[in-house]
Design an enzyme around this catalytic site. Structure first.
Site, PDB file in Angstrom:
ATOM      1  N   GLU A 343       0.803  -1.229   0.000  1.00 21.56           N
ATOM      2  CA  GLU A 343       0.000   0.000   0.000  1.00 21.56           C
ATOM      3  C   GLU A 343       0.837   1.282   0.000  1.00 21.56           C
ATOM      4  O   GLU A 343       0.506   2.242   0.688  1.00 21.56           O
ATOM      5  CB  GLU A 343      -0.951  -0.002   1.213  1.00 21.56           C
ATOM      6  CG  GLU A 343      -1.962  -1.134   1.133  1.00 21.56           C
ATOM      7  CD  GLU A 343      -2.812  -1.280   2.377  1.00 21.56           C
ATOM      8  OE1 GLU A 343      -4.026  -1.477   2.204  1.00 21.56           O
ATOM      9  OE2 GLU A 343      -2.293  -1.226   3.501  1.00 21.56           O
TER      10      GLU A 343
HETATM   11  C1  ACM Z   1      -1.904  -5.521   4.107  1.00 23.69           C
HETATM   12  O1  ACM Z   1      -2.957  -6.047   4.531  1.00 23.69           O
HETATM   13  N1  ACM Z   1      -1.836  -4.226   3.878  1.00 23.69           N
HETATM   14  C2  ACM Z   1      -0.710  -6.306   3.884  1.00 23.69           C
END
Ligand code: ACM
Length: 537
Positions: A343
Site C-alpha cells: 500500500e
Molecule cells: C496488508 O494487509 N496491507 C498487507
C-alpha cells in the site's frame, strides 16, 4: 474505524466453564452433559497427522512416578524434555523428573540419525502399554511430537492447577511431518501496542498447532514499536501513539530478545517487519529529514492507509533504512527480515521500484532473506536471491506474483479473505473489520495453499501465515476470540497433506478442541459451523 469500548462476548460461558472445571475438579464431570471422558482416539489431532495406526487393544496411562527420558548426551532433547515436564506438571501434580538416559519407562524423547521420511520437523510417536516414545531427527521434530502427545492427553492436561487423572493415551503409531516448512502467525503490534506477556502467550498458543513462525509487524503509521539505538526518537516519540489515541509503547532491545528467546524455546522463529516505504507516519513524525519537505508529520491515530511515504529519493533516507534494518537484523537470529512494501500509494511507482532495488540488497547484506508483502513483485523491482512474497490478495490469480515466482520468488500464502484473523466471522462479530468479507471458520479452511494462485505451484509455496491486524482489535481477549478457531484451520493447511483435506473430518477434530480451549481460558468463537464438544474431565 476506532474499536468500540464496550464489547459483548458471546462465548463468555466458555471461560466460566473452564473456571468451574478448575474449581470443582473431578466434580465437573457429573455436572456437564456430553462430557468426553474417554481418551482421544489416536489421530484426533490438529493438524491431522500424515499417518496414524491405532493399536485398539493398547493404551498407556502416565503413572505418578513417570519419568521423562531424553536422548543421552543431547542438550537439545533435554530442553524439549524439560518443556514437556513443564507442560505436564501443573495439571498432573506429578514430579516428572527429566533424565538424560535414553529410552525408559514413561515418556522418551529420542534423536535419530537421518530420517528421510520425517525430515527436519517431523517425528514418530509410539504409544504402547509400557511407554510413549517420540523419535525425531531434531529438537523441532521432538517438540512437534510433544504437541501431538499433548493433544492425545485429555483436555484437562492444560489445567494450571492439579486435577485428578487418569492421564491415558490410546495406543498406536503416528508418523508425521509438515507439508510446508513455513507456518506462520502475525501480530500487528503497531496499530495497538501489545505487551510482551501477551505476545509470549500467543507464542505458547500457536505452538500447540505446530506453527513455527511469528511475524511481528513492528512499525506503521500509528506507532513504532522497536528501540533503535541510532534513531532513538523512533521508539521514544514514534512509539507513544496508537489507534484511538492510547499510550502506545515499544519493546526495548532486551524485551525484543526476551520475545525471540521465548519463541526459540518453542521452536518458533520471529520474523520482524519494518514496513517500507509506506505505512511510515510514525517514523516521519519522529525525524523531519525523512520527509521530502523536511517537516515532521503530526502523529497519526486514525485507521486510513496509503497516505505516508519516506522520501525515497533522499540519500539520508537510505542511510536511515540501512541503519534501522541493520539493528533489527542484528537482534534477530532467524533468517528472515520483512520489509513490508504494501500500500505504498504515496510513493510514485518508479521511485518505489528504485527504492526497493536498494533496500533488498541491504537486507541481503545483513545476511537475511527478504520477505515483503506481494507488492514487492511490482515490475521494476528486481529479483533478490531467495526472496519471499507474502500474498494477501483476494483473487485466485495475480500476474505479478506469478511473474515473480517465474523469476525464482517463493510465496507465503495469506489471502485476506481466508487467512486474515482480523476479519469478522459474521455480522454479529464485535471486534475486527470486514473489508475482505466475513471469514467464518470454513472459509479459513476450505482452500488449498498449493493451488490457490494461478502460476504459483505448490513447489513455490514456502507456507502459510495467518495475520492478525489490530486497527479494530486491542485486547488479548479479542485476539484469542479472532484467532480461535481460525488459526488452527490455517495451521492444518500448512502442516497436513493436501489429500487429508476434508471439512467434515476437520470440523469434528476442531470441535474436540473446545474443551481444551475452555481449560486454557481461551475465549473462542463458538462457530455455528462446528459441533463443539462440551467441557469434559
Ligand atoms: C496488508 O494487509 N496491507 C498487507
Amino acid at each position: 474505524m476506532a474499536p468500540t469500548p464496550a464489547r459483548l462476548w458471546r462465548s463468555r460461558p466458555a471461560r466460566l466453564t473452564a473456571v468451574a472445571a478448575l474449581v470443582l475438579g473431578a466434580g465437573v464431570v457429573a455436572l456437564t452433559t456430553g462430557a468426553r471422558t474417554a481418551p482421544a482416539p489416536m489421530g484426533e489431532v490438529l493438524p491431522v497427522p500424515v499417518s496414524v495406526r491405532p493399536a485398539a487393544d493398547a493404551s498407556y496411562t502416565l503413572p505418578p512416578d513417570a519419568v521423562v527420558h531424553t536422548e543421552a548426551g543431547s542438550a537439545e532433547a533435554a530442553k524439549v524434555g524439560a518443556y514437556l515436564a513443564g507442560l505436564l506438571r501443573p495439571s498432573t501434580g506429578y514430579a516428572l523428573p527429566v533424565v538424560q538416559d535414553g529410552e525408559g519407562r514413561g515418556v522418551s524423547l529420542l534423536l535419530t540419525g537421518a530420517d528421510p521420511v520425517v525430515g527436519s520437523q517431523g517425528y514418530r510417536l509410539d504409544v504402547t502399554g509400557e511407554a510413549v516414545v517420540i523419535r525425531a531427527r531434531t529438537g523441532a521434530g521432538l517438540f512437534n511430537g510433544v504437541q501431538t502427545l499433548r493433544q492425545l492427553l485429555p483436555p484437562k492436561v492444560e489445567s494450571p492447577t492439579a486435577v485428578p487423572g487418569p492421564w491415558t493415551v490410546r495406543g498406536g503409531r503416528i508418523v508425521d511431518y509438515p507439508r510446508f516448512p513455513y507456518r506462520g502467525a502475525m501480530l500487528d503490534v503497531a496499530r495497538h501496542f501489545l505487551p510482551v506477556e501477551t505476545v509470549k502467550r500467543y507464542i505458547d498458543r500457536i505452538a500447540l498447532y505446530k506453527i513455527n513462525h511469528l511475524h511481528l509487524h513492528l512499525s506503521d503509521d500509528q506507532g513504532w514499536r522497536i528501540a533503535v539505538d541510532s534513531r532513538p526518537r523512533l521508539a521514544a516519540y514514534g512509539g507513544r501513539t496508537q489507534v484511538g489515541g492510547g499510550p502506545g509503547g515499544h519493546y526495548t532491545k532486551a524485551q525484543y530478545r526476551e520475545i525471540v528467546d521465548h519463541a526459540a524455546r518453542r521452536y518458533v522463529t520471529v520474523v520482524p517487519e519494518i514496513d517500507l516505504p509506506g505505512h511510515t507516519n510514525a517514523a516521519l513524525a519522529s525525524y523531519a529529514e525523512l520527509n521530502c519537505d523536511g517537516r515532521a508529520r503530526p502523529p497519526y491515530t486514525g485507521t486510513d492507509v496509503g497516505f505516508s511515504s519516506l522520501c525515497t529519493t533522499k540519500e539520508e533516507v537510505h542511510t536511515f533504512v540501512k541503519d534501522v534494518l541493520g539493528e533489527v537484523a542484528a537482534l534477530t537470529p532467524g533468517p528472515y527480515l520483512h520489509i513490508g512494501g504494501d500500500e505504498a500509494r504515496a510513493t510514485p511507482t518508479a521511485r518505489y521500484a528504485a527504492f526497493m532495488n536498494r533496500v533488498q540488497p541491504m537486507v541481503a547484506a545483513t545476511g537475511k532473506t527478504v520477505v515483503g508483502w506481494h507488492q514487492i513483485g511490482e515490475p521494476g523491482v528486481r529479483h533478490q536471491e531467495g526472496r519471499v512474497l507474502q500474498y494477501w490478495g483476494r483473487t485466485g490469480s495475480d500476474p505479478l506474483v506469478a511473474e515473480a515466482v517465474a523469476r525464482g520468488a517463493r510465496v507465503v500464502m495469506s489471502p485476506a479473505n481466508r487467512a486474515y484473523l482480523d476479519m469478522k466471522y459474521d455480522p454479529e462479530t464485535v471486534p475486527g473489520q470486514k473489508w475482505a468479507g466475513y471469514v467464518e471458520v470454513r472459509d479459513a479452511y476450505d482452500w488449498d495453499p498449493g493451488s490457490h494462485l494461478e502460476g504459483v505451484p505448490a513447489s513455490a509455496v514456502l507456507g502459510v501465515e495467518a495475520p492478525l491486524w489490530t486497527e479494530a482489535i486491542s485486547t488479548e481477549e479479542e485476539i484469542e476470540y479472532m484467532a480461535f478457531p481460525r488459526l488452527p484451520a490455517v495451521a492444518e493447511l500448512g502442516w497436513s497433506p493436501g489429500a487429508t483435506h476434508d471439512w467434515a473430518a476437520f470440523a469434528r477434530r476442531l470441535g474436540a478442541q473446545g474443551p481444551r480451549w475452555a481449560v486454557m481460558g481461551i475465549d473462542f468463537h463458538r462457530s455455528p459451523q462446528v459441533s463443539w464438544d462440551e467441557q469434559g474431565d
